[in-house]
Design a protein around this motif. Sequence first.
Motif, PDB file in Angstrom:
ATOM      1  N   TYR A 205       0.884  -1.097  -0.089  1.00  0.00           N
ATOM      2  CA  TYR A 205      -0.144   0.108   0.013  1.00  0.00           C
ATOM      3  C   TYR A 205       0.837   1.258   0.115  1.00  0.00           C
ATOM      4  CZ  TYR A 205       0.665   0.222   5.096  1.00  0.00           C
ATOM      5  OH  TYR A 205       1.248   0.407   6.147  1.00  0.00           O
ATOM      6  N   TYR A 206       0.279   2.621  -0.172  1.00  0.00           N
ATOM      7  CA  TYR A 206       0.826   3.556  -0.103  1.00  0.00           C
ATOM      8  C   TYR A 206       0.177   4.688   0.589  1.00  0.00           C
ATOM      9  CZ  TYR A 206      -2.042   5.620  -3.756  1.00  0.00           C
ATOM     10  OH  TYR A 206      -3.073   6.272  -4.653  1.00  0.00           O
ATOM     11  N   GLN A 207       0.678   5.722   1.100  1.00  0.00           N
ATOM     12  CA  GLN A 207       0.277   6.803   1.710  1.00  0.00           C
ATOM     13  C   GLN A 207       0.884   8.057   1.253  1.00  0.00           C
ATOM     14  OE1 GLN A 207       1.201   5.989   5.866  1.00  0.00           O
ATOM     15  NE2 GLN A 207      -0.751   5.676   6.381  1.00  0.00           N
ATOM     16  N   ASP A 208       0.005   9.249   1.133  1.00  0.00           N
ATOM     17  CA  ASP A 208       0.438  10.413   0.592  1.00  0.00           C
ATOM     18  C   ASP A 208       1.168  11.107   1.890  1.00  0.00           C
ATOM     19  OD1 ASP A 208      -1.006  10.231  -1.630  1.00  0.00           O
ATOM     20  OD2 ASP A 208      -2.792  11.149  -0.844  1.00  0.00           O
ATOM     21  N   TRP A 209       2.174  11.786   1.405  1.00  0.00           N
ATOM     22  CA  TRP A 209       3.009  12.403   2.423  1.00  0.00           C
ATOM     23  C   TRP A 209       3.266  13.758   1.976  1.00  0.00           C
ATOM     24  CZ3 TRP A 209       7.828  14.721   1.749  1.00  0.00           C
ATOM     25  CH2 TRP A 209       8.605  13.918   0.615  1.00  0.00           C
ATOM     26  N   ALA A 210       3.407  14.830   2.725  1.00  0.00           N
ATOM     27  CA  ALA A 210       3.790  16.312   2.287  1.00  0.00           C
ATOM     28  C   ALA A 210       4.773  16.697   3.742  1.00  0.00           C
ATOM     29  CB  ALA A 210       2.509  17.028   2.196  1.00  0.00           C
ATOM     30  N   SER A 211       5.822  17.458   3.429  1.00  0.00           N
ATOM     31  CA  SER A 211       6.613  18.178   4.348  1.00  0.00           C
ATOM     32  C   SER A 211       5.774  19.207   5.299  1.00  0.00           C
ATOM     33  CB  SER A 211       7.788  18.749   3.653  1.00  0.00           C
ATOM     34  OG  SER A 211       8.346  19.503   4.525  1.00  0.00           O
ATOM     35  N   GLY A 212       6.005  19.355   6.373  1.00  0.00           N
ATOM     36  CA  GLY A 212       5.270  20.591   7.074  1.00  0.00           C
ATOM     37  C   GLY A 212       5.843  21.775   6.739  1.00  0.00           C
ATOM     38  N   ILE A 213       6.816  22.058   5.947  1.00  0.00           N
ATOM     39  CA  ILE A 213       7.447  23.238   5.774  1.00  0.00           C
ATOM     40  C   ILE A 213       7.166  23.433   4.241  1.00  0.00           C
ATOM     41  CG2 ILE A 213       9.883  24.418   5.369  1.00  0.00           C
ATOM     42  CD1 ILE A 213      10.889  22.115   7.200  1.00  0.00           C
ATOM     43  N   LYS A 214       6.908  24.809   4.020  1.00  0.00           N
ATOM     44  CA  LYS A 214       6.471  25.246   2.737  1.00  0.00           C
ATOM     45  C   LYS A 214       7.607  25.076   1.864  1.00  0.00           C
ATOM     46  CE  LYS A 214       4.596  29.127   0.263  1.00  0.00           C
ATOM     47  NZ  LYS A 214       3.693  30.486   0.611  1.00  0.00           N
ATOM     48  N   GLY A 215       7.425  24.266   0.604  1.00  0.00           N
ATOM     49  CA  GLY A 215       8.545  24.159  -0.250  1.00  0.00           C
ATOM     50  C   GLY A 215       9.287  22.952   0.016  1.00  0.00           C
ATOM     51  N   GLY A 216       8.825  22.213   0.830  1.00  0.00           N
ATOM     52  CA  GLY A 216       9.734  20.870   1.518  1.00  0.00           C
ATOM     53  C   GLY A 216       9.448  19.768   0.641  1.00  0.00           C
ATOM     54  N   GLY A 217       8.463  19.845  -0.073  1.00  0.00           N
ATOM     55  CA  GLY A 217       8.251  18.467  -1.176  1.00  0.00           C
ATOM     56  C   GLY A 217       7.074  17.708  -0.516  1.00  0.00           C
ATOM     57  N   ALA A 218       6.627  16.836  -1.438  1.00  0.00           N
ATOM     58  CA  ALA A 218       5.456  15.790  -0.994  1.00  0.00           C
ATOM     59  C   ALA A 218       5.666  14.442  -1.835  1.00  0.00           C
ATOM     60  CB  ALA A 218       4.098  16.418  -1.244  1.00  0.00           C
ATOM     61  N   GLY A 219       4.827  13.525  -1.566  1.00  0.00           N
ATOM     62  CA  GLY A 219       4.902  12.376  -2.347  1.00  0.00           C
ATOM     63  C   GLY A 219       4.260  11.212  -1.775  1.00  0.00           C
ATOM     64  N   TYR A 220       4.877  10.102  -1.864  1.00  0.00           N
ATOM     65  CA  TYR A 220       4.209   8.941  -1.510  1.00  0.00           C
ATOM     66  C   TYR A 220       5.212   7.894  -0.714  1.00  0.00           C
ATOM     67  CZ  TYR A 220       1.540  10.517  -5.473  1.00  0.00           C
ATOM     68  OH  TYR A 220       0.862  11.368  -6.502  1.00  0.00           O
ATOM     69  N   SER A 221       4.821   7.450   0.496  1.00  0.00           N
ATOM     70  CA  SER A 221       5.398   6.453   1.188  1.00  0.00           C
ATOM     71  C   SER A 221       4.750   5.156   0.693  1.00  0.00           C
ATOM     72  CB  SER A 221       4.861   6.697   2.854  1.00  0.00           C
ATOM     73  OG  SER A 221       5.709   7.968   2.987  1.00  0.00           O
TER      74      SER A 221
END
Length: 144
Positions: free
Chosen positions: A29-45
Motif C-alpha cells: 500500500y501507499y500513503q500520501d505525505w507532505a513536508s510540514g515546511i512550505k516548499g519541502g516537497g511531497a510524495g508517496y510512502s
Amino acid sequence: MCVILFSCKSTSNNYKIEKRPTPEIEKAYYQDWASGIKGGGAGYSVYLFFKENTNITIEGIYFKNKYSKIKFQGKNKYQAFVKNNENLEKSNMDDTEPIKKEDKLEKIPFELKGNEAVISYIENEQKRFMKITLNKNENMDLPM
C-alpha cells in the motif's frame, strides 16, 4: 564488397515484466505525505510486505511516473519514498508572488495506470520486474 551487420538488443526486452515473478507480496500500500515546511516537497510512502524469500534482492519501484530505491526495513518489510512535484512553491521576500518549480514527468520504461507500480529485483544475478497494484491507505498517522 564487404557487408557488416550489427544487432542491437531491444530496450523493451531489458524491461520485460515477469508473468510469474518469484517474490510473493502479502500486502502492498501507499500513503500520501507532505513536508510540514512550505516548499519541502511531497510524495508517496510505499510499504511492501513480502513472503519470505532469500534468493532475491529487492531494488526499486516505479510508481506515478517516478522511480525510487526501496529500503529494507527488517523481516520481509520494505519501504520507498516516491517524491512528486507538489509542495515545491517558494515565495519572494515579500510573499506576494509564488515561484513554482516546473513540473516534469520522468520518462520511465513502463506504462502505468492509476495505482499500478513495477518493482525491480535481482534474482540469479539477473534484473527482473514485476507489476503490482498498490492500495491507498487512508489512515493518517499524526505525530504526538
